[in-house]
Motif scaffolding. Structure first.
Motif, mmCIF file in Angstrom:
data_model
loop_
_atom_site.group_PDB
_atom_site.id
_atom_site.type_symbol
_atom_site.label_atom_id
_atom_site.label_comp_id
_atom_site.label_asym_id
_atom_site.label_seq_id
_atom_site.Cartn_x
_atom_site.Cartn_y
_atom_site.Cartn_z
ATOM 1 N N ASN A 59 0.837 -1.191 0.000
ATOM 2 C CA ASN A 59 0.000 0.000 0.000
ATOM 3 C C ASN A 59 0.872 1.241 0.000
ATOM 4 O OD1 ASN A 59 -2.449 -1.236 -0.027
ATOM 5 N ND2 ASN A 59 -3.096 -0.571 2.008
ATOM 6 N N THR A 67 -4.419 6.558 0.667
ATOM 7 C CA THR A 67 -3.795 5.234 0.741
ATOM 8 C C THR A 67 -4.497 4.260 -0.209
ATOM 9 O OG1 THR A 67 -3.172 5.577 3.028
ATOM 10 C CG2 THR A 67 -3.258 3.300 2.272
ATOM 11 N N HIS A 68 -3.701 3.608 -1.055
ATOM 12 C CA HIS A 68 -4.259 2.642 -2.012
ATOM 13 C C HIS A 68 -3.251 1.538 -2.269
ATOM 14 C CE1 HIS A 68 -7.508 5.452 -2.969
ATOM 15 N NE2 HIS A 68 -6.582 6.379 -2.870
ATOM 16 N N HIS A 69 -3.762 0.418 -2.743
ATOM 17 C CA HIS A 69 -2.849 -0.674 -3.080
ATOM 18 C C HIS A 69 -1.980 -0.277 -4.273
ATOM 19 C CE1 HIS A 69 -5.779 -2.796 -6.119
ATOM 20 N NE2 HIS A 69 -5.922 -1.508 -6.146
HETATM 21 C C1 LIG Z 1 -4.426 -1.171 1.754
HETATM 22 O O1 LIG Z 1 -5.278 -0.113 1.376
HETATM 23 C C2 LIG Z 1 -6.604 -0.513 1.161
HETATM 24 C C3 LIG Z 1 -7.337 0.714 0.634
HETATM 25 O O2 LIG Z 1 -6.979 0.908 -0.714
HETATM 26 C C4 LIG Z 1 -7.182 -1.031 2.451
HETATM 27 O O3 LIG Z 1 -8.501 -1.492 2.236
HETATM 28 C C5 LIG Z 1 -6.321 -2.185 2.957
HETATM 29 O O4 LIG Z 1 -6.763 -2.596 4.222
HETATM 30 C C6 LIG Z 1 -4.874 -1.767 3.061
HETATM 31 N N1 LIG Z 1 -4.043 -2.925 3.388
HETATM 32 C C7 LIG Z 1 -3.072 -2.868 4.273
HETATM 33 C C8 LIG Z 1 -2.300 -4.140 4.462
HETATM 34 O O5 LIG Z 1 -2.798 -1.874 4.909
#
Ligand SMILES: *[C@@H]1O[C@H](CO)[C@@H](O)[C@H](O)[C@H]1NC(C)=O
Ligand SMILES: *[C@@H]1O[C@H](CO)[C@@H](O)[C@H](O)[C@H]1NC(C)=O
Ligand SMILES: CC(=O)N[C@H]1CO[C@H](CO)[C@@H](O)[C@@H]1O
Length: 237
Positions: A59, A67-69
């Protein structure tokens, strides 16, 4: 009768084949443990970063985008998470303490990079990404990278005539000329008129250099209207 029988055998074979393919896919399921790529970030006036960076898909958080993947599964571009061009940028930024920013597009499920280390896009100048000297066809969180890939983030990437590549020896003797070659990284064509250590490349892209001090130098080729080259580290003895 025989026809129907043959057909059902064929169907059964298809099912078995599908299972085998599925199995093979699972067996070769890539892991997202991380890999090392050669990352280069060419800013407006100078090289912001150049070197190996260890990265895995993760992320990413930016001020403007949230915050995004960022693991290649963005917009279903790849079936499994892995390291990407933007994860490499983010990992380098954290490790080497420079900032970057990007807005996030829900439609593309990806970041649009607006600023790296203070070099911000303008109305006509944008950040572009090249993977092994080819523009990536997709965004930086969609584009996965492999071990040893050359990832280049370039400022004003869409308004230059070439992305320079410099090649030459890694060692030289004192006061003994050595030849370096400047080419267009995309096409391999020689680049005339590029400067390397104060000497200008000829029609064949060659630059003849000699050094009157021992030590190590990092050479890059530069030319107006192009993206400066990778560095070649040369040891003079
Ligand atoms: C990563 O970000 C997504 C939002 O795009 C969120 O739903 C997910 O929980 C996050 N994963 C981690 C491991 O932080
Ligand atoms: C990282 O950069 C920021 C801002 O440029 C600075 O304030 C901070 O001290 C730096 N941190 C390290 C560990 O170098
Ligand atoms: C190489 C290239 O694309 N150059 C263009 C850069 O942008 C200016 C104006 O914004 C154009 O005039 C150039 O042709």
């Amino acid at each position: 009768m025989l026809f129907a029988y043959t057909r059902s055998i064929a169907a059964l074979l298809l099912v078995i084949m599908a299972l085998v393919v599925q199995e093979a896919k699972c067996a070769s399921h890539p892991t997202n443990l991380g890999t090392v790529v050669n990352l280069r970030i060419e800013g407006r006036d100078h090289t912001i970063f150049e070197g190996p960076i260890s990265t895995r898909g993760h992320n990413v958080t930016t001020v403007s985008g949230g915050t995004h993947h960022c693991d290649g599964t963005n917009r279903d571009e790849n079936p499994y998470p892995g390291p990407t061009c933007t994860s490499a940028l983010d990992d380098a930024a954290r490790k080497h303490n420079f900032s970057w920013d990007g807005t996030f597009s829900g439609e593309f499920d990806d970041f649009f990079i607006t600023t790296i280390a203070g070099d911000s896009q303008t109305a006509t100048e944008f950040w572009g990404i090249l993977l092994n000297f080819v523009f990536t066809p997709v965004g930086g969180c969609q584009q996965q990278v492999k071990h040893d890939d050359h990832v280049l983030w370039a400022f004003n990437a869409f308004n230059v005539s070439a992305f320079l590549k410099l090649e030459g020896p890694r060692s030289a003797r004192l006061d003994t000329p050595v030849v370096f070659t400047v080419t267009d990284g995309m096409t391999g064509a020689p680049i005339e008129g590029a400067g390397v250590n104060g000497i200008t490349s000829g029609e064949d892209g060659h630059v003849l250099l000699s050094f009157d001090k021992t030590g190590t130098v990092a050479l890059k080729a530069e030319k107006l209207g192009t993206i400066r080259s990778n560095a070649v580290r040369l040891v003079i003895t």
